[in-house]
Write a protein that holds these residues in place. Structure first.
Motif, mmCIF file in Angstrom:
data_model
loop_
_atom_site.group_PDB
_atom_site.id
_atom_site.type_symbol
_atom_site.label_atom_id
_atom_site.label_comp_id
_atom_site.label_asym_id
_atom_site.label_seq_id
_atom_site.Cartn_x
_atom_site.Cartn_y
_atom_site.Cartn_z
ATOM 1 N N ARG A 52 -1.419 -3.051 15.198
ATOM 2 C CA ARG A 52 -1.344 -1.596 15.121
ATOM 3 C C ARG A 52 -1.535 -0.937 16.486
ATOM 4 N NH1 ARG A 52 -5.638 -1.325 10.280
ATOM 5 N NH2 ARG A 52 -6.438 -3.010 11.591
ATOM 6 N N HIS A 90 -2.899 0.739 5.546
ATOM 7 C CA HIS A 90 -2.961 0.937 6.992
ATOM 8 C C HIS A 90 -2.702 -0.360 7.735
ATOM 9 C CE1 HIS A 90 -4.502 2.244 10.954
ATOM 10 N NE2 HIS A 90 -4.205 3.450 10.524
ATOM 11 N N ASN A 91 -3.371 -1.430 7.314
ATOM 12 C CA ASN A 91 -3.211 -2.700 8.023
ATOM 13 C C ASN A 91 -1.874 -3.361 7.703
ATOM 14 O OD1 ASN A 91 -4.152 -4.837 9.738
ATOM 15 N ND2 ASN A 91 -4.532 -6.063 7.911
ATOM 16 N N TYR A 94 1.408 -0.065 7.751
ATOM 17 C CA TYR A 94 1.517 0.549 9.073
ATOM 18 C C TYR A 94 1.597 -0.516 10.164
ATOM 19 C CZ TYR A 94 0.360 3.148 13.294
ATOM 20 O OH TYR A 94 0.382 3.671 14.562
#
Length: 328
Positions: A52, A90-91, A94
């Protein structure tokens, strides 16, 4: 030209790195070591960082000539995903978006993705076919399906070709005994069973013995981790040879019951391994088996290690030598 392996210090990732190195590939590994282990990386060039972090990815892509990506980096605990969906989106989602953006920016057009048969949810057919409906029943499976769909649109827009490999349970350890399975927390059946002969638990719990199967316990797909690693290597070469984006199941085609796995572990370890039958867990289907005929036909992949006692024996060799995992 190098193969970039994200999550390459994890369980399946590290075995895939080992297979790639054996095949003579130049390997670059990216792992934030949240669940991975430096000692699991048997070669290649390791970068410790998070996918990320786009500046970090810039460094990796600038310093190496990358030909293809094998993408393992993701959170993968079903129970946790239901309690912390934001963490998984998110992990997993994204993070994959950041990776695909950088691949496109640096002209890397091939990615092999470690997906999951959890994308199917409750199976329509047994064994499960790639053409079956995808309807995940947990956040983890939903994020993996979202990652697959994202790759589809990157292919349409940017010609980034992908192979998604959907499978259930990796098991066993590298034949050398140098690398194996070390999760915290551990949720997988075989290492949990092996905690009994290791003296870490007095018995193994079996959640339900009244399912409509031959012995009343759930049936699942188990594949040796080296066979899974081999499939990822074959998928890389499939894309190198001009293969179109595709989805493949990786499965045993038959499956093993929980009781059969425990009995094989007794034979492999020489330990009686007491059992305690508990109530069923919510949402556990009786049978989950994936058909891998398509992978055999298109990728030329065939599992080499299909003897359950042997598979567990490789795991036992690792756990006996590393009772605390990679911890010194």
């Amino acid at each position: 030209m190098a193969v970039l392996v994200t999550g390459g210090a994890g369980y399946i990732g590290s075995h895939t790195v080992a297979e790639l190195i054996t095949a003579g590939e130049e390997v670059v590994i990216v792992d934030n070591l949240y669940q991975g282990h430096k000692d699991a990386v048997l070669g290649g060039k390791l970068y410790v960082g998070d996918i990320r972090d786009k500046d970090f990815l810039d460094t990796v892509f600038k310093e190496n000539t990358i030909d293809a990506v094998v993408h393992f980096a993701a959170n993968s605990l079903v129970g946790e995903s239901m309690k912390a969906p934001a963490k998984y989106y998110h992990n997993n989602v994204y993070g994959t978006l950041c990776l695909l953006e950088k691949m496109n920016e640096y002209g890397v057009s091939k990615i092999v993705f470690s997906s999951t048969a959890a994308t199917y949810g409750e199976p329509e057919n047994v064994p499960i076919l790639e053409s079956d409906r995808t309807f995940p029943t947990n956040t983890y499976g939903e994020t993996k399906l979202a990652m697959e769909k994202m790759m589809k649109w990157f292919d349409i827009a940017h010609n980034v070709k992908y192979v998604s490999l959907r499978y259930f349970n990796a098991c066993g350890a590298h034949e050398s005994g140098k690398i194996g399975e070390d999760h915290n927390p551990e949720t997988h059946l075989i290492p949990l069973i092996l905690e009994v002969p290791l003296g870490k638990r007095p018995f193994i719990s079996v959640y339900g013995d009244d399912y409509p199967t031959e012995d009343g316990t759930c049936i699942r797909d188990y594949l040796h981790v080296t066979d899974l690693a081999d499939a990822h290597l074959k998928a890389v070469n499939y894309l190198r040879n001009g293969g179109e984006s595709n989805v493949f199941n990786l499965g045993s085609g038959t499956g093993y019951s929980v009781s059969a796995v425990i009995e094989a572990a007794r034979k492999a370890t020489g330990h009686p391994i007491p059992v305690k039958v508990e109530g069923r867990r919510a949402g556990d289907p009786a049978v989950l088996i994936a058909s891998s005929q398509k992978a055999k036909d298109v990728l030329g992949w065939t599992p080499k290690f299909d003897n359950l006692e042997y598979i567990i024996g490789t795991a036992w060799k690792w756990h006996e030598a590393h009772p605390n995992g990679y911890a010194k």
